[in-house]
Scaffold this motif. Structure first.
Motif, PDB file in Angstrom:
ATOM      1  N   GLU A   1       0.525  -1.171   0.422  1.00  0.00           N
ATOM      2  CA  GLU A   1       0.022   0.164   0.326  1.00  0.00           C
ATOM      3  C   GLU A   1       0.821   1.154  -0.259  1.00  0.00           C
ATOM      4  OE1 GLU A   1      -2.869  -0.201  -0.781  1.00  0.00           O
ATOM      5  OE2 GLU A   1      -3.247   2.022  -0.360  1.00  0.00           O
ATOM      6  N   GLU A   2       1.735   1.217   1.192  1.00  0.00           N
ATOM      7  CA  GLU A   2       2.687   2.584   0.813  1.00  0.00           C
ATOM      8  C   GLU A   2       3.592   2.875  -0.746  1.00  0.00           C
ATOM      9  OE1 GLU A   2       7.002   3.453   2.875  1.00  0.00           O
ATOM     10  OE2 GLU A   2       6.895   1.038   2.154  1.00  0.00           O
TER      11      GLU A   2
ATOM     12  N   GLU B   1       0.619   4.684  -2.572  1.00  0.00           N
ATOM     13  CA  GLU B   1       0.649   6.058  -2.045  1.00  0.00           C
ATOM     14  C   GLU B   1       1.327   6.363  -2.200  1.00  0.00           C
ATOM     15  OE1 GLU B   1      -0.535   5.243   1.507  1.00  0.00           O
ATOM     16  OE2 GLU B   1      -2.115   4.274   1.990  1.00  0.00           O
ATOM     17  N   TYR B   2       2.887   6.208  -2.550  1.00  0.00           N
ATOM     18  CA  TYR B   2       3.861   7.057  -2.978  1.00  0.00           C
ATOM     19  C   TYR B   2       3.514   7.777  -4.478  1.00  0.00           C
ATOM     20  CZ  TYR B   2       8.855   7.832  -3.981  1.00  0.00           C
ATOM     21  OH  TYR B   2       9.756   8.353  -4.716  1.00  0.00           O
TER      22      TYR B   2
ATOM     23  N   MET C   1       0.491   7.472  -6.208  1.00  0.00           N
ATOM     24  CA  MET C   1      -0.683   8.372  -5.779  1.00  0.00           C
ATOM     25  C   MET C   1      -0.093   9.626  -5.556  1.00  0.00           C
ATOM     26  SD  MET C   1      -3.767   5.916  -3.981  1.00  0.00           S
ATOM     27  CE  MET C   1      -4.807   7.008  -4.488  1.00  0.00           C
TER      28      MET C   1
ATOM     29  N   ARG D   1      -5.439   5.519  -8.077  1.00  0.00           N
ATOM     30  CA  ARG D   1      -5.005   4.456  -7.452  1.00  0.00           C
ATOM     31  C   ARG D   1      -4.425   3.210  -8.861  1.00  0.00           C
ATOM     32  NH1 ARG D   1      -4.884   1.481  -2.823  1.00  0.00           N
ATOM     33  NH2 ARG D   1      -5.279   3.659  -1.864  1.00  0.00           N
TER      34      ARG D   1
ATOM     35  N   PHE E   1      -2.344  11.342   3.142  1.00  0.00           N
ATOM     36  CA  PHE E   1      -2.187   9.648   3.499  1.00  0.00           C
ATOM     37  C   PHE E   1      -3.474   9.050   4.470  1.00  0.00           C
ATOM     38  CE2 PHE E   1       1.936  10.840   1.682  1.00  0.00           C
ATOM     39  CZ  PHE E   1       1.565   9.550   0.482  1.00  0.00           C
TER      40      PHE E   1
ATOM     41  N   LEU F   1      -6.066  11.430  -1.324  1.00  0.00           N
ATOM     42  CA  LEU F   1      -4.686  12.022  -1.630  1.00  0.00           C
ATOM     43  C   LEU F   1      -4.074  11.866  -3.162  1.00  0.00           C
ATOM     44  CD1 LEU F   1      -1.593  11.329  -0.555  1.00  0.00           C
ATOM     45  CD2 LEU F   1      -1.599   8.342  -1.805  1.00  0.00           C
ATOM     46  N   ASN F   2      -4.473  11.511  -4.319  1.00  0.00           N
ATOM     47  CA  ASN F   2      -4.512  11.666  -5.745  1.00  0.00           C
ATOM     48  C   ASN F   2      -5.004  12.967  -6.079  1.00  0.00           C
ATOM     49  OD1 ASN F   2      -6.437  10.327  -5.289  1.00  0.00           O
ATOM     50  ND2 ASN F   2      -6.278   9.566  -7.832  1.00  0.00           N
TER      51      ASN F   2
END
Lengths: 408, 243
Positions: free
Chosen positions: A356-357, A360-361, A363, A369, B50, B72-73
């Motif tokens: 997930e990390e 998200e990085y 994103m 996603r 986050f 987030l995005n």
């Protein structure tokens, strides 16, 4: 029939009921043994557009043979085309090769045992054709030789027995596409024996493009002599009912080298048990086994086995598995066996879901996603493939890209 | 540009930030000081959006819009960008692919290569994202991604840690470029910089600064004054740094 051949038939008869060590047992009587014979075609471009489309997906180009240094096509049990486009390269059916080379029996059931299981025995006990590919001493193919095994007859056991020989100092690149009509059901039994002579090199790229109702039991073996190189690339990303194989490469000459790279995807309903084995029987021989396995709902057993039997051998095994979705199983079984001192064998295996990390990085850089996930999965499937002509490398990338869209 | 009101943030069920207030105007760069574990990174992660950093109270207003619940995005697309202190390794993904994706069509290949050359990251572009990068390489790669992303609000988490002196000047110069420091009245980009040592402030001018301890902003003032005060008296005494 020679004494050797009669002897092999006898051994095969005894193994006719012998279940394979791995994989679900297949009742061979459920499948038809024979199919109609197909006519030979001088120009494979004349095959039906439907067949050509499926063959192309498995990396087999039929409209422009100048892009290959040789071509072999087998439909069901019949070789329907074989030709070599380069001097010093032989491409023909096995039945033809037996007529041409009286020495061929010494390569027959030498890298694979005839009584390995009931599938190898079945091939010996029934008339079986396949391809013969050989590079004469010192000959290097600039373009790959292509072979296509097409299963068209419904519910057939397709039988194939192949021999590939790279004579001393030669270099041979082969791409094999195994495919079928997406709606067909059947069983594919294939034996492939590879002989890599001193200082020779074979890169063998196999793209499997089977169908949800097809069962597959390839049996492959290779013998690599002094300073020889065998590069085995394998891509299977389409559904298949059951598939089990454990190609085994023996390095018998000092400094021989083998590398397996596999990209495997098990869609829902697929059961795949796929391994790679290297037996290092000569000093300074080396093995590398790299696999990337993804399940989108199917079961995938990813095996790897390196055996170090002589000093100064080196081996590394890397298996990474990714579980996409809620169901699906990846079972990584890496094995190392050392029988002498002074060897260097190692393995790493990791199975998990997408971190997930990492998603998200990406994103945080503005990717949605699903874009972030796709980028990570594409990266995951990227295995370094060395020593291939650009054309082949592009073919592998294309095969992977083609199937990637089914993953999301 | 950014307004934070009474913000409380929870991580793993534990409240880390309590009632944080902050205001950054357009074109302003501010600094955030504080000891390890005081909640500085948590604040940046919460501003970026986050999900693990759960906002339990208060609001975040960005360019006049309440983004407290914005994913987030989408925040990234609205113009918030962040450089990470310890970004994850993404195997198999080339830095170039990520840079191109972050650029979202704003720069062509040539412009990207030019930028990469100036940031001295050309040799990182064909390597897997963050795989085997040194501390300084990570900073430059992060900065590269931010430059193509072109955010209106730049969040920098310790841009100087692990960077040698030569590269420090380069990072300072490129950060100034990112923050449009050459522009004066027309500058619109804002920044919030976490710094431990204050080295980055030798290159990048920051106006206001804050000191955070135990998840609370305990004082604010002119960045350089605060830094001087921290150096003389330490963080704990900083309550008195307030002017």
């Amino acid at each position: 029939m020679s004494e050797i051949e009669i002897g092999q038939r006898e051994i095969a008869r005894k193994a006719a009921q012998k279940p394979a060590a791995l994989g679900t047992d297949i009742d061979l009587s459920r499948y038809a043994t024979e199919a109609e014979k197909h006519p030979y075609v001088d120009d494979p471009a004349k095959l039906s557009p439907e067949e050509k489309k499926h063959m192309l997906k498995a990396g087999v180009v039929l409209d422009d043979l100048s892009r290959r240094s040789g071509t072999f096509i087998q439909k069901d049990q019949t070789p329907v085309h074989f030709s070599a486009q380069q001097e010093g390269v032989e491409v023909m059916s096995i039945s033809e090769a037996f007529k041409t080379h009286e020495w061929l029996p010494q390569y027959w059931w030498n890298a694979v045992k005839v009584d390995a299981d009931k599938y190898t025995a079945h091939l010996e006990l029934h008339e079986t054709d396949g391809y013969f590919i050989r590079a004469l001493p010192g000959v290097k193919t600039a373009l790959p030789v292509q072979a296509c095994l097409y299963l068209g007859h419904k519910n057939l056991t397709q039988r194939v027995h192949n021999i590939v020989i790279a004579e001393e100092g030669s270099e041979l690149h082969i791409i094999t596409g195994c495919t079928t009509h997406p709606m067909s059901a059947g069983l594919h039994l294939g034996v492939s024996e590879f002989y890599i002579k001193r200082g020779a090199k074979i890169s063998f790229t196999m793209i499997h493009n089977w169908a949800p109702e097809v069962e597959v039991r390839p049996r492959s073996g290779a013998i690599v002599e002094e300073d020889g190189v065998f590069l085995n690339n394998y891509v299977s990303m389409k559904p298949v009912r059951t598939m089990q194989m454990y190609p085994t490469v023996r390095c018998v000459g000092a400094g021989a080298r083998v590398r397996f790279s596999s990209v495997l995807v098990a869609p829902p309903g697929s059961y795949m048990d796929i391994g790679s084995r290297a037996i290092l029987d000569a000093e300074r021989s080396r093995a590398e086994i790299i696999s990337r396995a993804i399940t989108t709902g199917g079961t995938l057993i990813a095996r790897g086995d390196i055996q170090g039997n002589k000093p100064e051998v080196k081996g590394h095994l890397e298996c990474r598995g990714l579980i996409l979705g809620e169901t699906g199983v990846i079972h990584a079984i890496p094995e190392l066996v050392g029988r002498v001192a002074g060897i260097d064998l190692s393995h790493e295996a990791a199975v998990g879901k997408i971190a997930e990390e990492e998603v998200e990085y990406l994103m945080a850089r503005g990717l949605a996603r699903d874009q972030a996930t796709a980028m990570i999965v594409r990266g995951f499937l990227k295995v370094d493939i060395e020593g291939l002509p650009p054309e082949l490398e592009a073919e592998i990338k294309r095969a992977i890209a083609e199937s990637e869209k089914d993953l999301f | 540009m950014l307004k934070i009101e009474n913000l409380a943030v929870e991580v793993g069920g534990k409240e880390i930030l309590h009632d944080v207030n902050l205001h950054i105007g357009p074109g302003e760069t501010q600094a955030l000081f504080g000891p390890n574990g005081s909640g500085k990174t948590t604040l940046l992660m919460a501003i970026m959006g986050f999900p693990k950093y759960r906002i339990t109270r208060g609001r975040i207003i960005f360019k006049g819009q309440d983004i407290t619940r914005t994913p987030l995005n989408e925040r990234a697309r609205m113009g918030i960008g962040m450089s990470f202190q310890r970004p994850p390794i993404v195997r198999g993904v080339r830095t170039r692919d990520l840079v191109v994706a972050a650029a979202g069509g704003r720069f062509d290949d040539r412009a990207i290569d030019n930028m990469a050359r100036r940031l001295n990251v050309m040799d990182l572009m064909d390597r897997d994202v963050n795989l085997g990068f040194s501390g300084g390489e990570i900073k430059r790669s992060e900065l590269m991604q931010l430059l193509v992303q072109g955010p209106d609000l730049v969040l920098l988490d310790e841009p100087e840690s692990g960077v040698d002196l030569v590269n420090m000047a380069l990072i300072g110069q490129m950060t100034n470029e990112l923050l449009q420091k050459d522009l004066h009245r027309t500058r619109t980009r804002s920044g919030l910089i976490i710094t431990h040592t204050g080295h980055i402030l030798d290159y990048v001018h920051a106006g206001k600064g804050y000191v955070m301890i135990d998840g609370r902003v305990i004082s604010d003032g002119e960045s350089m004054e605060i830094l001087k005060c921290i150096k003389e008296k330490g963080f704990e005494e900083c309550r008195t740094c307030r002017r």
